[in-house]
Scaffold this active site. Structure first.
Site, PDB file in Angstrom:
ATOM      1  N   LYS A 199      89.241  35.955  39.564  1.00 31.54           N
ATOM      2  CA  LYS A 199      88.936  36.061  38.135  1.00 31.54           C
ATOM      3  C   LYS A 199      90.181  36.561  37.408  1.00 31.54           C
ATOM      4  CE  LYS A 199      87.646  39.071  35.227  1.00 31.54           C
ATOM      5  NZ  LYS A 199      88.464  38.672  34.057  1.00 31.54           N
ATOM      6  N   GLY A 252      95.295  46.047  37.828  1.00 31.83           N
ATOM      7  CA  GLY A 252      95.002  46.303  36.415  1.00 31.83           C
ATOM      8  C   GLY A 252      95.114  47.787  36.128  1.00 31.83           C
ATOM      9  N   GLU A 275      95.701  48.040  42.712  1.00 32.59           N
ATOM     10  CA  GLU A 275      97.103  48.129  42.264  1.00 32.59           C
ATOM     11  C   GLU A 275      97.039  48.467  40.785  1.00 32.59           C
ATOM     12  OE1 GLU A 275      99.745  47.841  44.088  1.00 32.59           O
ATOM     13  OE2 GLU A 275      98.848  47.043  45.915  1.00 32.59           O
ATOM     14  N   CYS A 310     103.932  46.948  35.285  1.00 34.33           N
ATOM     15  CA  CYS A 310     103.372  48.170  35.877  1.00 34.33           C
ATOM     16  C   CYS A 310     104.485  49.068  36.393  1.00 34.33           C
ATOM     17  CB  CYS A 310     102.412  47.804  36.992  1.00 34.33           C
ATOM     18  SG  CYS A 310     103.132  46.647  38.160  1.00 34.33           S
ATOM     19  N   GLU A 409     100.843  55.634  30.103  1.00 35.55           N
ATOM     20  CA  GLU A 409     101.411  54.303  30.258  1.00 35.55           C
ATOM     21  C   GLU A 409     101.281  53.558  28.930  1.00 35.55           C
ATOM     22  OE1 GLU A 409      99.258  51.365  32.604  1.00 35.55           O
ATOM     23  OE2 GLU A 409     101.154  50.776  33.524  1.00 35.55           O
TER      24      GLU A 409
HETATM   25  P1  NAD Z   1      92.698  45.808  32.692  1.00 37.10           P
HETATM   26  O1  NAD Z   1      92.394  46.824  33.723  1.00 37.10           O
HETATM   27  O2  NAD Z   1      92.162  45.972  31.338  1.00 37.10           O
HETATM   28  O3  NAD Z   1      92.182  44.367  33.178  1.00 37.10           O
HETATM   29  C1  NAD Z   1      92.513  43.840  34.437  1.00 37.10           C
HETATM   30  C2  NAD Z   1      91.415  42.908  34.888  1.00 37.10           C
HETATM   31  O4  NAD Z   1      90.199  43.648  34.989  1.00 37.10           O
HETATM   32  C3  NAD Z   1      91.143  41.751  33.945  1.00 37.10           C
HETATM   33  O5  NAD Z   1      90.872  40.589  34.698  1.00 37.10           O
HETATM   34  C4  NAD Z   1      89.902  42.216  33.194  1.00 37.10           C
HETATM   35  O6  NAD Z   1      89.099  41.155  32.737  1.00 37.10           O
HETATM   36  C5  NAD Z   1      89.183  43.006  34.256  1.00 37.10           C
HETATM   37  N1  NAD Z   1      88.283  44.015  33.684  1.00 37.10           N
HETATM   38  C6  NAD Z   1      88.422  44.689  32.501  1.00 37.10           C
HETATM   39  N2  NAD Z   1      87.364  45.516  32.297  1.00 37.10           N
HETATM   40  C7  NAD Z   1      86.543  45.363  33.375  1.00 37.10           C
HETATM   41  C8  NAD Z   1      85.292  45.929  33.745  1.00 37.10           C
HETATM   42  N3  NAD Z   1      84.659  46.805  32.955  1.00 37.10           N
HETATM   43  N4  NAD Z   1      84.744  45.550  34.924  1.00 37.10           N
HETATM   44  C9  NAD Z   1      85.366  44.661  35.714  1.00 37.10           C
HETATM   45  N5  NAD Z   1      86.529  44.065  35.412  1.00 37.10           N
HETATM   46  C10 NAD Z   1      87.124  44.418  34.259  1.00 37.10           C
HETATM   47  O7  NAD Z   1      94.278  45.670  32.726  1.00 37.10           O
HETATM   48  P2  NAD Z   1      95.199  44.723  31.848  1.00 37.10           P
HETATM   49  O8  NAD Z   1      95.235  45.248  30.460  1.00 37.10           O
HETATM   50  O9  NAD Z   1      94.806  43.301  32.073  1.00 37.10           O
HETATM   51  O10 NAD Z   1      96.606  44.956  32.574  1.00 37.10           O
HETATM   52  C11 NAD Z   1      97.394  46.063  32.322  1.00 37.10           C
HETATM   53  C12 NAD Z   1      97.257  47.091  33.424  1.00 37.10           C
HETATM   54  O11 NAD Z   1      97.501  46.501  34.693  1.00 37.10           O
HETATM   55  C13 NAD Z   1      98.265  48.199  33.296  1.00 37.10           C
HETATM   56  O12 NAD Z   1      97.667  49.444  33.558  1.00 37.10           O
HETATM   57  C14 NAD Z   1      99.284  47.863  34.378  1.00 37.10           C
HETATM   58  O13 NAD Z   1     100.047  48.933  34.834  1.00 37.10           O
HETATM   59  C15 NAD Z   1      98.412  47.305  35.429  1.00 37.10           C
HETATM   60  N6  NAD Z   1      99.195  46.480  36.363  1.00 37.10           N
HETATM   61  C16 NAD Z   1      99.393  46.942  37.635  1.00 37.10           C
HETATM   62  C17 NAD Z   1     100.159  46.211  38.523  1.00 37.10           C
HETATM   63  C18 NAD Z   1     100.387  46.685  39.932  1.00 37.10           C
HETATM   64  O14 NAD Z   1     100.694  45.853  40.791  1.00 37.10           O
HETATM   65  N7  NAD Z   1     100.253  47.958  40.239  1.00 37.10           N
HETATM   66  C19 NAD Z   1     100.721  45.003  38.123  1.00 37.10           C
HETATM   67  C20 NAD Z   1     100.503  44.582  36.809  1.00 37.10           C
HETATM   68  C21 NAD Z   1      99.716  45.317  35.946  1.00 37.10           C
END
Ligand code: NAD
Length: 505
Positions: A199, A252, A275, A310, A409
């Site tokens: 997803k 995320g 992650e 990230c 962040e």
């Molecule tokens: P996010 O956590 O908002 O969303 C990530 C994913 O989770 C999306 O697919 C989203 O639809 C889903 N999601 C959101 N709310 C949800 C819920 N209530 N239940 C289930 N799924 C849900 O993150 P974002 O804004 O898409 O990305 C930014 C974040 O990702 C930052 O914190 C960044 O540091 C992190 N990130 C981490 C890495 C890593 O490898 N450590 C890499 C890239 C990004």
């Protein structure tokens, strides 16, 4: 669509604009389940390009029912299909075919990412698409190089320790590297013999839907890789709580990562791999081999991918003896950076991922200034392409550890500069965060490099460089940056169970 490197290297802004007009009407909008397009009954949602605010497509929106169908397809493919039972070399060959097809479609996929995410198309092509193909190729080549264990037991027994695929994997990924981060989950999971429901983020589902089609075309058996588009609170939650998902691999934010732990606790205790975010320190000591290069890399690191990284080195910790020299060089680079249309090959920084991201970054900047940090560059949105989400490369100095600028962040192009006088202070500042994803260190002293690297609580430490590496090394975080590791052979641990077979002789 012409797709060889030479053509692309000479592609003009005009060429990319023309390609975009050809591509947009043909973008995939249906879920990909059991080897076929599925519109589902959940309605649609718009995918808006941060480049110019244009609606690129109306994409099928997965509710619980669509997620159920996708998980059922993955379950069938795992329980009854050939995939987990194939010779590993045959699974490997399928991944190599995906890598080859990705390379054939490289321009089209890069353009899809640039349009939906806002990053420069040259970076999508040169970095994201290369990483995508390399990831499938690396795990394809690894698939038949693994061995199990036969520990030395007493003479009366033979013990075998074998790794078996864990089952159905739910992969939930963000929008900043929609294809690379999907591949870091999907490729090792498939190599291990698992089946997957992916997803993508609701901001960037188009490239993942395209990848689902590529994988089917490459000959994956139906149901081995399924892709559903939908939002987090509905589709993501449904995957997280699904009783037939054995492993949930998430990239995320920390806030949503916590939710997945709860979903697992409230459902079937599926394995949850996270992650998450970061607030990575980048320490510059006065004996750095080349201060100009340290400053240029600090600037490149925080502004690369619009700061939506990230691992972004968002805290520049610089020794007070060289603080002004380094900060001035970073500020100069920030002011010179070409921010603009992602489809213009001259662009160095594209659009943030949408209007909501611009508003969020603006709020961080406002609070930073209010808290007393000094704004040295940027600080607000930019007009580049009408309707687009552009933000100026931003630098604050005089940031103190207690300020939100040093702790939260931002996930945007905002650098916070802090100073220190002793190595002890630098290590304490570096580790003074709830995150532990990455860190940088600039010094010519080998002993300092090793001792400080050992003391930094981070999953990756870069010395005299930043953001470098390849697929051979694991990637992931300490503390609230997550658990488990993507990349390298260690990633397979997330998608396999250890089995002990003890035979009395
Ligand atoms: P996010 O956590 O908002 O969303 C990530 C994913 O989770 C999306 O697919 C989203 O639809 C889903 N999601 C959101 N709310 C949800 C819920 N209530 N239940 C289930 N799924 C849900 O993150 P974002 O804004 O898409 O990305 C930014 C974040 O990702 C930052 O914190 C960044 O540091 C992190 N990130 C981490 C890495 C890593 O490898 N450590 C890499 C890239 C990004």
């Amino acid at each position: 669509m012409p797709d060889d490197d030479d053509t692309l290297a000479t592609s003009s802004h005009h060429d990319w604009l023309r390609r975009a007009e050809e591509l947009i009407p043909a973008l995939p909008v249906a879920h990909r389940v059991a080897g076929a397009d599925q519109d589902g009954s959940g309605g649609t949602f718009p995918v808006v390009s941060p480049r110019d605010g244009r609606t690129l497509a109306l994409v099928a929106d997965a509710g619980e029912k669509e997620v159920d169908l996708a998980v059922a397809a993955a379950r069938r493919a795992f329980d009854d299909g050939p995939w987990p039972r194939l010779a590993p070399a045959d699974r490997g060959r399928a991944l190599l075919r995906i890598a080859a097809l990705v390379e054939e479609r490289r321009a089209e996929l890069a353009l899809t990412v640039a349009l939906e995410n806002g990053k420069p198309v040259t970076e999508a092509y040169g970095i994201e698409l290369r990483a995508l193909a390399n990831t499938f190729r690396w795990y394809g080549q690894l698939a038949d190089k693994l061995t199990d264990e036969a520990p030395h037991t007493g003479p009366g027994a033979l013990a075998l320790v074998t790794r078996e695929p864990s089952g159905v994997v739910g992969a939930v990924v963000p929008w900043n590297f929609p294809l690379t981060l999907a591949a870091w989950k999907v490729a090792p999971a498939l190599a291990a013999g698992c089946t997957v429901v992916l997803k993508p983020s609701e901001l960037t589902p188009l490239s993942a839907l395209a990848l689902g089609r590529v994988a089917d075309e490459a000959g994956l058996p139906p149901g081995v890789l399924n892709v559903v588009a939908g939002d987090g609170p509905t589709a993501g939650r449904a995957l997280g709580r699904h009783p037939d998902v054995d492993v949930l691999a998430f990239t995320g934010s920390a806030a949503v990562g916590r939710r997945f732990l709860r979903y697992a606790a409230d459902s079937n205790l599926k394995r949850v791999w996270l992650e998450l975010g970061g607030k990575s320190p980048n320490i510059v000591l006065p004996d750095a081999p080349d201060l100009a290069s340290a400053a240029a890399t600090a600037a490149w690191g925080i502004f690369f991918n619009q700061g939506e990284m990230c691992t972004a080195p968002s805290r520049l910790l610089v020794h007070s003896a060289v603080a002004e020299e380094v900060t001035a060089a970073v500020v100069e680079r920030a002011a010179a950076l070409r921010v603009g249309d992602p489809l213009d090959p001259a662009t160095e920084m594209g659009a943030l991922a949408g209007a909501a991201r611009v508003a969020a970054v603006e709020e961080h900047v406002r609070r930073g200034a209010e808290a007393g940090a000094r704004l040295r560059a940027g600080g607000g949105p930019l007009d580049r392409v009408p309707g687009g989400s552009y933000f100026a490369p931003t630098v604050f100095d005089r940031v103190t550890p207690a300020m939100a600028l040093a702790r939260e962040e931002i996930f945007g192009p905002v650098l916070s500069v802090l100073t220190f006088d002793t190595l002890e202070e630098a290590v304490a500042l570096a580790n003074g965060t709830e995150y532990g994803l990455a860190a940088g260190l600039w010094t010519a002293d080998l002993s300092v490099a090793h001792t400080v690297a050992r003391r930094l609580r981070a999953g990756t430490v870069w010395v005299n460089c930043y953001e470098e590496g390849d697929l051979t090394v694991p990637f992931g975080g300490y503390k609230q940056s997550g658990n488990g590791r993507d990349k390298s052979a260690h990633a397979l641990e997330k998608y396999t169970e250890l089995k002990t077979t003890w035979i009395r002789l």
